[in-house]
Scaffold this active site. Structure first.
Site, PDB file in Angstrom:
ATOM      1  N   GLY A  42       0.817  -1.331  -0.071  1.00 25.99           N
ATOM      2  CA  GLY A  42       0.043  -0.100   0.078  1.00 25.99           C
ATOM      3  C   GLY A  42       0.846   1.353   0.067  1.00 25.99           C
ATOM      4  N   HIS A  57       4.731   2.200  -8.121  1.00 26.62           N
ATOM      5  CA  HIS A  57       3.947   1.120  -8.015  1.00 26.62           C
ATOM      6  C   HIS A  57       2.874   0.883  -9.058  1.00 26.62           C
ATOM      7  CE1 HIS A  57       4.453   1.636  -3.456  1.00 26.62           C
ATOM      8  NE2 HIS A  57       4.826   0.477  -3.619  1.00 26.62           N
ATOM      9  N   GLN A 117       7.871  -9.150   8.528  1.00 26.25           N
ATOM     10  CA  GLN A 117       9.135  -8.481   7.801  1.00 26.25           C
ATOM     11  C   GLN A 117       9.335  -7.155   8.661  1.00 26.25           C
ATOM     12  OE1 GLN A 117       7.249  -8.205   4.016  1.00 26.25           O
ATOM     13  NE2 GLN A 117       8.030  -5.879   3.827  1.00 26.25           N
ATOM     14  N   HIS A 126       2.580   4.874  -4.840  1.00 24.15           N
ATOM     15  CA  HIS A 126       3.052   6.157  -5.534  1.00 24.15           C
ATOM     16  C   HIS A 126       2.999   5.546  -7.072  1.00 24.15           C
ATOM     17  CE1 HIS A 126       6.769   4.244  -5.394  1.00 24.15           C
ATOM     18  NE2 HIS A 126       6.762   3.971  -4.097  1.00 24.15           N
ATOM     19  N   SER A 127       3.619   6.638  -7.918  1.00 25.75           N
ATOM     20  CA  SER A 127       3.618   6.111  -9.412  1.00 25.75           C
ATOM     21  C   SER A 127       4.750   5.131  -9.617  1.00 25.75           C
ATOM     22  CB  SER A 127       4.023   7.442 -10.156  1.00 25.75           C
ATOM     23  OG  SER A 127       5.338   8.028  -9.631  1.00 25.75           O
ATOM     24  N   ALA A 129      11.386   3.797 -10.210  1.00 27.57           N
ATOM     25  CA  ALA A 129      10.796   5.225 -10.610  1.00 27.57           C
ATOM     26  C   ALA A 129      11.468   6.281  -9.716  1.00 27.57           C
ATOM     27  CB  ALA A 129       9.279   5.053 -10.462  1.00 27.57           C
ATOM     28  N   SER A 137       7.599   4.541  -0.492  1.00 30.74           N
ATOM     29  CA  SER A 137       6.272   4.893   0.695  1.00 30.74           C
ATOM     30  C   SER A 137       7.021   5.679   1.758  1.00 30.74           C
ATOM     31  CB  SER A 137       5.735   3.786   0.805  1.00 30.74           C
ATOM     32  OG  SER A 137       4.943   3.238  -0.061  1.00 30.74           O
ATOM     33  N   LYS A 184      13.778  -0.863  -7.467  1.00 30.75           N
ATOM     34  CA  LYS A 184      14.541  -0.127  -6.293  1.00 30.75           C
ATOM     35  C   LYS A 184      14.652  -0.910  -5.292  1.00 30.75           C
ATOM     36  CE  LYS A 184      13.327   2.390  -2.536  1.00 30.75           C
ATOM     37  NZ  LYS A 184      12.510   1.869  -1.451  1.00 30.75           N
TER      38      LYS A 184
END
Length: 281
Positions: free
Chosen positions: A28, A34, A58, A31-32, A173, A183, A146
């Protein structure tokens, strides 16, 4: 959709209609970056499932599980806009019925780099991704570069366990100033946000130096110094590794034709940022 039973009923219907399935797991706070993974999945499958699940296994005690940003309605709207066909929102009980006694461990790779500082993390990731693969039964799954160490660990898990799934890495990105989208960037103060792109800039300079034959020890120490001089508050690592095994490369000029990976992690105030780039000699 919140239950495995409902999800797999839909998957059976899609399979009977000859559809192929792409999968993008997320926690969740989308952002762009994802959404670019969703679009990439859509290019490689006729139907795309995205999951939203903040995975407790985690997070270590004291980490940000309780405060991790959550906005389900906004996330679902973003996924719809990117062409996602189904959003899977399992509960903890759905993912870990009666708790968890069985875990997935990708040895060695999980204990390097981020695994040194977060020894629990990749075991939680491998466990939840394996379970999500069993729930969603995809033909392809897309993960962002990333989180490069995570991507390579998932690739190894899929190979070792024989999951019939193609793993695709989506390009990182970035914002206009070079900062990798994450996030956790939401945690940055305005001043920290101004400083944050220094990590990517330092890695880019190191990659140029390495591609020109500079010794890794020199290029990496320069990068660490630049990151700390910019205002980062604590350094975890800047490392040059084999892109498949994640093992450190020797301290010698890269041979012609070598492809390597530069990875970094450092704290900026209360926020831990990671980034990586490819290096070619």
């Amino acid at each position: 959709m919140q239950t495995r039973a409902d999800l797999q009923s839909q998957i059976r219907a899609w399979r009977q209609a000859g559809e192929t399935i792409g999968f993008v797991p997320t926690m969740g706070a989308l952002h762009s970056g994802h959404l670019s993974l969703v679009r990439l999945a859509k290019k490689n499958a006729t139907k795309v499932i995205a999951s939203i699940f903040v995975n407790p296994t985690q997070f270590a005690p004291g980490e940000d599980f309780d405060t991790y940003p959550r906005d389900e309605s906004a996330d679902r709207a973003k996924l719809d806009s990117a062409g996602c066909d189904l959003v899977y929102l399992p509960t903890v009980e759905e993912m870990y019925p009666d708790g968890t006694k069985t875990n997935v461990r990708v040895e060695e790779m999980s204990d390097l780099l981020d695994g040194i500082y977060r020894p629990h993390f990749f075991y939680g990731v491998a466990t939840v991704v394996a379970r999500l693969f069993l729930h969603t039964q995809p033909d392809v799954a897309v993960f962002g570069e990333k989180d490069y160490q995570q991507l390579q660990i998932i690739r190894r898990m899929v190979r070792d366990l024989g999951f019939p799934i193609e793993i695709i890495g989506g390009e990182t990105a970035r914002d206009a100033d070079g900062l990798a989208q994450s996030s956790r960037n939401l945690y940055l103060t305005p001043e920290e946000r101004r400083i944050a792109p220094a990590m990517q800039a330092a890695l880019h300079r190191a990659s140029v130096r390495l591609s020109n034959g500079t010794l890794p020890s020199i290029a990496l120490e320069e990068a660490r110094g630049l990151i700390m001089a910019a205002g980062f508050t604590d350094m975890n690592y800047v490392s040059l590794v084999d892109p498949a095994t994640l093992e450190d490369l020797p301290d010698a000029p890269l041979p012609e034709g070598t492809v390597a990976r530069l990875l970094a992690a450092a704290w900026l105030g209360k926020t831990r940022l990671i980034d990586n780039i490819s290096v070619t000699r």
